[in-house]
Enzyme design. Structure first.
Site, PDB file in Angstrom:
ATOM      1  CG  ASP A   5      23.035 -12.627  -5.797  1.00 41.57           C
ATOM      2  OD1 ASP A   5      23.753 -13.743  -6.466  1.00 41.57           O
ATOM      3  OD2 ASP A   5      22.394 -13.063  -5.190  1.00 41.57           O
ATOM      4  NE  ARG A  16      17.522  -4.001   5.343  1.00 44.03           N
ATOM      5  CZ  ARG A  16      16.953  -3.827   3.832  1.00 44.03           C
ATOM      6  NH1 ARG A  16      18.966  -3.478   3.460  1.00 44.03           N
ATOM      7  NH2 ARG A  16      16.271  -4.876   3.394  1.00 44.03           N
TER       8      ARG A  16
END
Length: 240
Positions: free
Chosen positions: A156, A218
């Site tokens: 990121d 997830r």
């Protein structure tokens, strides 16, 4: 086009250890590219919680197979020590080693193709960087002399990797490189780029394929963009 040029200018990545390596370009997901939800299977319990599919699961798997081929080619007759960053990197790691094993099953190697270990890394407290990296799990003392390939889910800002790599190098690793399934194009980026990256993606909050929001999503196969409703719902779920 600007994002593509930025990635091309960042091809030559130099680590703190002085390891110069020409990075392989990721597949660029355009800012407006998305796949309609009604064309793919999305778990019913996340209905309304994702806005769009950014990368379908099948495309993820195909890209990982190519990454495995590139990695095995570049490391040649060298044992790779894969260091998986939990929890987010676990799905990518599992599919990556599955792809690597396919190469090894049909080759007559006289060396061990890869070994692996797992670590957890934390470099933030809340939304602010602590200025240091906290590593738990894994045997860092065993990294000496090894060719380490860090397996991450997403780069990121790049700050976590910038903090982590010098720690691994200080443990005497022969080389330290990074493979990440995703790399986000964001103005907050430190400029760090991985060596083997699956996809360059827009600056959107993505979930699925072990990427989470407050530990949810997830279990979803596709990589999706979370919706405002999803953020609100699972923020409230966390609050109890």
């Amino acid at each position: 086009m600007m994002a593509v040029e930025q990635d091309r200018r960042a091809r030559n990545v130099r680590l703190a250890s002085g390891d110069a390596f020409s990075r392989r370009d990721p597949f660029v997901i355009g800012d407006q590219l998305s796949f309609p939800l009604d064309m793919f299977s999305v778990p019913h319990h996340y209905k309304g919680d994702v806005k769009e599919i950014m990368i379908p699961h099948g495309l993820v798997i195909d890209r990982i197979q190519k990454l495995a081929k590139d990695i095995r080619h570049d490391y040649a007759d060298t044992t790779i020590h894969l260091l998986c960053v939990l929890k987010g990197g676990s799905a990518y790691f599992q599919d990556l080693i599955t792809a690597l094993r396919r190469f090894h099953d049909h080759a007559d190697h006289s060396y061990v193709p890869f070994t692996f270990d797992f670590i957890k890394v934390k470099s933030y407290k809340g939304v602010s960087s602590t200025g240091s990296v906290q590593i738990t799990g894994g045997d860092l003392a065993a990294l000496e002399g090894k060719n380490v390939l860090v397996v991450e889910d997403i780069i990121d800002t790049g700050l976590t990797m910038e903090s982590l790599l010098p720690v691994l190098e200080a443990r005497g690793a022969n080389s330290v490189r990074v493979t990440s399934l995703l790399e986000k194009r964001t103005e907050l980026s430190s400029g760090f780029r991985g060596h083997y990256v699956g996809f360059s993606i827009p600056d959107k909050f993505v979930v699925g394929y072990c990427l989470d929001f407050n530990e949810f999503f997830r279990d979803m196969d596709h990589i999706c963009v979370i919706s405002d409703r999803g953020i609100e719902r699972f923020t409230e779920e966390t609050r109890g």
